[in-house]
Design a protein around this motif. Structure first.
Motif, PDB file in Angstrom:
ATOM      1  N   SER A 252       0.824  -1.213   0.000  1.00 34.76           N
ATOM      2  CA  SER A 252       0.000   0.000   0.000  1.00 34.76           C
ATOM      3  C   SER A 252       0.856   1.261   0.000  1.00 34.76           C
ATOM      4  CB  SER A 252      -0.936   0.006   1.215  1.00 34.76           C
ATOM      5  OG  SER A 252      -0.205   0.192   2.410  1.00 34.76           O
ATOM      6  N   SER A 253       2.019   1.209   0.650  1.00 37.91           N
ATOM      7  CA  SER A 253       2.868   2.401   0.757  1.00 37.91           C
ATOM      8  C   SER A 253       3.697   2.640  -0.495  1.00 37.91           C
ATOM      9  CB  SER A 253       3.798   2.277   1.973  1.00 37.91           C
ATOM     10  OG  SER A 253       3.064   2.183   3.169  1.00 37.91           O
ATOM     11  N   TYR A 254       4.427   1.609  -0.937  1.00 35.27           N
ATOM     12  CA  TYR A 254       5.351   1.803  -2.052  1.00 35.27           C
ATOM     13  C   TYR A 254       4.652   1.867  -3.402  1.00 35.27           C
ATOM     14  CZ  TYR A 254       9.517   1.290   0.852  1.00 35.27           C
ATOM     15  OH  TYR A 254      10.502   1.492   1.778  1.00 35.27           O
ATOM     16  N   ALA A 255       3.544   1.139  -3.567  1.00 32.98           N
ATOM     17  CA  ALA A 255       2.842   1.166  -4.856  1.00 32.98           C
ATOM     18  C   ALA A 255       2.335   2.570  -5.157  1.00 32.98           C
ATOM     19  CB  ALA A 255       1.687   0.173  -4.839  1.00 32.98           C
ATOM     20  N   SER A 256       1.678   3.207  -4.173  1.00 31.86           N
ATOM     21  CA  SER A 256       1.169   4.566  -4.379  1.00 31.86           C
ATOM     22  C   SER A 256       2.300   5.572  -4.517  1.00 31.86           C
ATOM     23  CB  SER A 256       0.248   4.957  -3.221  1.00 31.86           C
ATOM     24  OG  SER A 256       0.905   4.787  -1.980  1.00 31.86           O
ATOM     25  N   SER A 257       3.401   5.360  -3.771  1.00 33.10           N
ATOM     26  CA  SER A 257       4.546   6.267  -3.849  1.00 33.10           C
ATOM     27  C   SER A 257       5.196   6.214  -5.230  1.00 33.10           C
ATOM     28  CB  SER A 257       5.575   5.893  -2.771  1.00 33.10           C
ATOM     29  OG  SER A 257       6.731   6.681  -2.899  1.00 33.10           O
ATOM     30  N   LEU A 258       5.443   5.011  -5.723  1.00 32.66           N
ATOM     31  CA  LEU A 258       6.052   4.849  -7.043  1.00 32.66           C
ATOM     32  C   LEU A 258       5.169   5.445  -8.135  1.00 32.66           C
ATOM     33  CD1 LEU A 258       7.540   1.237  -6.816  1.00 32.66           C
ATOM     34  CD2 LEU A 258       8.829   3.320  -7.292  1.00 32.66           C
ATOM     35  N   PHE A 259       3.852   5.196  -8.029  1.00 34.00           N
ATOM     36  CA  PHE A 259       2.938   5.712  -9.045  1.00 34.00           C
ATOM     37  C   PHE A 259       2.951   7.235  -9.052  1.00 34.00           C
ATOM     38  CE2 PHE A 259      -1.156   7.070 -10.716  1.00 34.00           C
ATOM     39  CZ  PHE A 259      -1.240   6.314 -11.873  1.00 34.00           C
ATOM     40  N   SER A 260       2.943   7.839  -7.855  1.00 33.28           N
ATOM     41  CA  SER A 260       2.944   9.304  -7.759  1.00 33.28           C
ATOM     42  C   SER A 260       4.212   9.898  -8.366  1.00 33.28           C
ATOM     43  CB  SER A 260       2.813   9.728  -6.292  1.00 33.28           C
ATOM     44  OG  SER A 260       2.856  11.128  -6.173  1.00 33.28           O
ATOM     45  N   ILE A 261       5.379   9.312  -8.054  1.00 32.78           N
ATOM     46  CA  ILE A 261       6.660   9.819  -8.558  1.00 32.78           C
ATOM     47  C   ILE A 261       6.748   9.682 -10.073  1.00 32.78           C
ATOM     48  CG2 ILE A 261       9.146   9.389  -8.587  1.00 32.78           C
ATOM     49  CD1 ILE A 261       8.895   8.661  -5.603  1.00 32.78           C
ATOM     50  N   LEU A 262       6.372   8.511 -10.590  1.00 35.57           N
ATOM     51  CA  LEU A 262       6.497   8.252 -12.025  1.00 35.57           C
ATOM     52  C   LEU A 262       5.540   9.117 -12.841  1.00 35.57           C
ATOM     53  CD1 LEU A 262       6.917   4.359 -12.012  1.00 35.57           C
ATOM     54  CD2 LEU A 262       8.672   6.082 -12.443  1.00 35.57           C
ATOM     55  N   THR A 263       4.294   9.271 -12.359  1.00 31.28           N
ATOM     56  CA  THR A 263       3.335  10.078 -13.116  1.00 31.28           C
ATOM     57  C   THR A 263       3.712  11.555 -13.084  1.00 31.28           C
ATOM     58  OG1 THR A 263       1.896  10.186 -11.156  1.00 31.28           O
ATOM     59  CG2 THR A 263       1.381   8.514 -12.814  1.00 31.28           C
ATOM     60  N   HIS A 264       4.327  12.007 -11.989  1.00 25.75           N
ATOM     61  CA  HIS A 264       4.705  13.412 -11.886  1.00 25.75           C
ATOM     62  C   HIS A 264       5.819  13.751 -12.878  1.00 25.75           C
ATOM     63  CE1 HIS A 264       4.299  17.166  -9.637  1.00 25.75           C
ATOM     64  NE2 HIS A 264       5.583  17.345  -9.877  1.00 25.75           N
ATOM     65  N   ARG A 265       6.679  12.769 -13.180  1.00 25.77           N
ATOM     66  CA  ARG A 265       7.820  13.047 -14.058  1.00 25.77           C
ATOM     67  C   ARG A 265       7.614  12.573 -15.489  1.00 25.77           C
ATOM     68  NH1 ARG A 265       9.269  12.853  -9.048  1.00 25.77           N
ATOM     69  NH2 ARG A 265      10.978  14.145  -8.271  1.00 25.77           N
ATOM     70  N   PHE A 266       6.863  11.474 -15.651  1.00 33.61           N
ATOM     71  CA  PHE A 266       6.768  10.895 -16.998  1.00 33.61           C
ATOM     72  C   PHE A 266       5.327  10.747 -17.497  1.00 33.61           C
ATOM     73  CE2 PHE A 266      10.390   8.889 -14.704  1.00 33.61           C
ATOM     74  CZ  PHE A 266      11.415   9.547 -15.361  1.00 33.61           C
ATOM     75  N   GLY A 267       4.350  11.055 -16.653  1.00 31.41           N
ATOM     76  CA  GLY A 267       2.955  10.823 -17.049  1.00 31.41           C
ATOM     77  C   GLY A 267       2.287  12.036 -17.635  1.00 31.41           C
ATOM     78  N   GLN A 268       2.844  12.576 -18.729  1.00 32.49           N
ATOM     79  CA  GLN A 268       2.273  13.775 -19.336  1.00 32.49           C
ATOM     80  C   GLN A 268       0.862  13.526 -19.872  1.00 32.49           C
ATOM     81  OE1 GLN A 268       5.407  12.774 -19.888  1.00 32.49           O
ATOM     82  NE2 GLN A 268       6.622  14.461 -19.054  1.00 32.49           N
ATOM     83  N   GLY A 269       0.562  12.273 -20.198  1.00 32.12           N
ATOM     84  CA  GLY A 269      -0.758  11.954 -20.746  1.00 32.12           C
ATOM     85  C   GLY A 269      -1.837  11.832 -19.692  1.00 32.12           C
ATOM     86  N   ILE A 270      -1.476  11.804 -18.426  1.00 35.08           N
ATOM     87  CA  ILE A 270      -2.452  11.663 -17.347  1.00 35.08           C
ATOM     88  C   ILE A 270      -3.016  13.033 -16.988  1.00 35.08           C
ATOM     89  CG2 ILE A 270      -2.786  10.936 -14.940  1.00 35.08           C
ATOM     90  CD1 ILE A 270      -0.560   8.908 -15.351  1.00 35.08           C
ATOM     91  N   ALA A 271      -4.327  13.109 -16.857  1.00 35.94           N
ATOM     92  CA  ALA A 271      -4.983  14.382 -16.517  1.00 35.94           C
ATOM     93  C   ALA A 271      -4.467  14.894 -15.175  1.00 35.94           C
ATOM     94  CB  ALA A 271      -6.490  14.178 -16.458  1.00 35.94           C
ATOM     95  N   PRO A 272      -4.203  16.225 -15.054  1.00 38.71           N
ATOM     96  CA  PRO A 272      -3.647  16.780 -13.814  1.00 38.71           C
ATOM     97  C   PRO A 272      -4.480  16.462 -12.576  1.00 38.71           C
ATOM     98  CG  PRO A 272      -3.565  18.403 -15.574  1.00 38.71           C
ATOM     99  CD  PRO A 272      -4.343  17.241 -16.105  1.00 38.71           C
ATOM    100  N   HIS A 273      -5.827  16.514 -12.708  1.00 39.82           N
ATOM    101  CA  HIS A 273      -6.660  16.269 -11.530  1.00 39.82           C
ATOM    102  C   HIS A 273      -6.552  14.817 -11.054  1.00 39.82           C
ATOM    103  CE1 HIS A 273      -9.440  15.235 -14.883  1.00 39.82           C
ATOM    104  NE2 HIS A 273      -9.904  14.332 -14.045  1.00 39.82           N
ATOM    105  N   VAL A 274      -6.344  13.897 -12.002  1.00 41.51           N
ATOM    106  CA  VAL A 274      -6.172  12.486 -11.625  1.00 41.51           C
ATOM    107  C   VAL A 274      -4.873  12.310 -10.845  1.00 41.51           C
ATOM    108  CG1 VAL A 274      -5.831  10.135 -12.497  1.00 41.51           C
ATOM    109  CG2 VAL A 274      -7.510  11.636 -13.579  1.00 41.51           C
ATOM    110  N   HIS A 275      -3.799  12.924 -11.362  1.00 38.12           N
ATOM    111  CA  HIS A 275      -2.509  12.819 -10.681  1.00 38.12           C
ATOM    112  C   HIS A 275      -2.567  13.418  -9.278  1.00 38.12           C
ATOM    113  CE1 HIS A 275       1.679  13.210  -9.634  1.00 38.12           C
ATOM    114  NE2 HIS A 275       1.506  14.516  -9.501  1.00 38.12           N
TER     115      HIS A 275
END
Length: 312
Positions: A252-275
């Motif tokens: 629960s801790s690392y999965a959400s952390s990794l997703f947050s870090i990766l989307t912030h740097r490489f997830g340009q296609g993800i809507a800002p409100h979702v991130h």
């Protein structure tokens, strides 16, 4: 003209927009946010109260659980109160000093929590692989020293972040599309060169997440090998059960952390409100789930909580 457009970072006031695109729904979004926050405080303070009151729970495993509870309280409290101020009262402004302070503490507690999860993996390793030497290797005094090391490591890693941000110039437009001051979200609105900020944030992500996860995985590889050598099926299941709660918390801790870090740097296609919603859930969901996971999976803690609940 350039001098006119730049403002010394020490006197800057930033604007936190909340969740871009969903401003009209801020009040509705605040309802689950506040419910999660209340439950996280209630659950984690219950763990701290019960462990503090019960002498039988003054063991390394439960002391580490208290450290985890304190980290969860610190993480959620670094983010949620300001977010609720934005949602309820439209209080979006934050000073440069306030922004750097919030950023420092939320990243500091995140690194401390990661170190505590590593310490908990080591605790399970000793309990299963060296049970006869458990009290010798992991005394309460050593756990306290281990907690101090976790804090010192976090301070040394995170302290450069506000220092790096403090040296940057910020333009007239100081709008941060977020509910809290995250390091890279603040750095991206600077008019200066943020290459060093990007590199250092990646170094921290590697050191904290990658190395800590590697140590945890190595610990569990050794634990799994030790469990497979146990001939008794009952002992086999008991040993696995002692690790289940910790594994669930890691996921629960690392999965959400990794997703947050990766989307912030490489997830340009993800809507800002979702991130941004997911980034906030990273601070909230583990804080809500961790006391429940340990309460359900640890009979001794569950019984003690039940005892105090029945008295009320």
């Amino acid at each position: 003209m350039a001098a006119f457009n730049l403002t010394p970072s020490g006197t800057s006031t930033f604007i936190l927009t909340g969740i871009p695109g969903l401003e009209a729904a801020h009040i509705w979004i605040s309802i689950p946010f506040s419910i999660f926050y209340v439950f996280s405080l209630l659950g984690n303070f219950t763990v701290l109260f019960v462990v503090g009151k019960e002498q039988t729970l003054h063991t390394p495993m439960y002391l580490l659980l208290c450290m985890l509870a304190l980290a969860d309280i610190g993480m959620s409290s670094s983010v949620v109160p300001k977010a609720l101020c934005i949602f309820w009262f439209n209080l979006k402004s934050i000073t440069m000093g306030g922004c750097l302070t919030q950023m420092f503490f939320l990243h500091l507690v995140s690194v401390i929590k990661s170190a505590v999860l590593v310490a908990m993996a080591f605790d399970r390793y000793v309990a299963i692989c060296n049970p006869l030497r458990y009290t010798t290797i992991l005394s309460n005094a050593r756990i306290a020293k281990l907690g101090l090391v976790c804090v010192i490591r976090a301070v040394l890693l995170i302290l450069p972040l506000p220092l790096l941000l403090g040296r940057l110039p910020f333009c007239v437009n100081r709008i941060i599309p977020h509910t809290y001051c995250e390091h890279m979200a603040v750095a991206k609105i600077s008019c200066g060169d943020i290459t060093v900020n990007r590199l250092y944030s990646l170094v921290i992500a590697f050191v904290v997440i990658s190395l800590d996860l590697m140590v945890i995985m190595l610990s569990y590889c050794v634990i799994l090998r030790a469990i497979l050598r146990i001939s008794s099926k009952k002992a086999h299941l008991k040993a696995l059960n002692t690790c289940t709660a910790h594994i669930c918390i890691i996921l629960s801790s690392y999965a959400s952390s990794l997703f947050s870090i990766l989307t912030h740097r490489f997830g340009q296609g993800i809507a800002p409100h979702v991130h941004i919603i997911l980034a906030n859930l990273y601070f909230l969901l583990p804080a809500v789930l961790n006391p429940i996971i340990y309460g359900v999976k640890t009979k001794e803690l569950r019984d003690k909580v039940g005892k105090y609940t029945c008295r009320m």
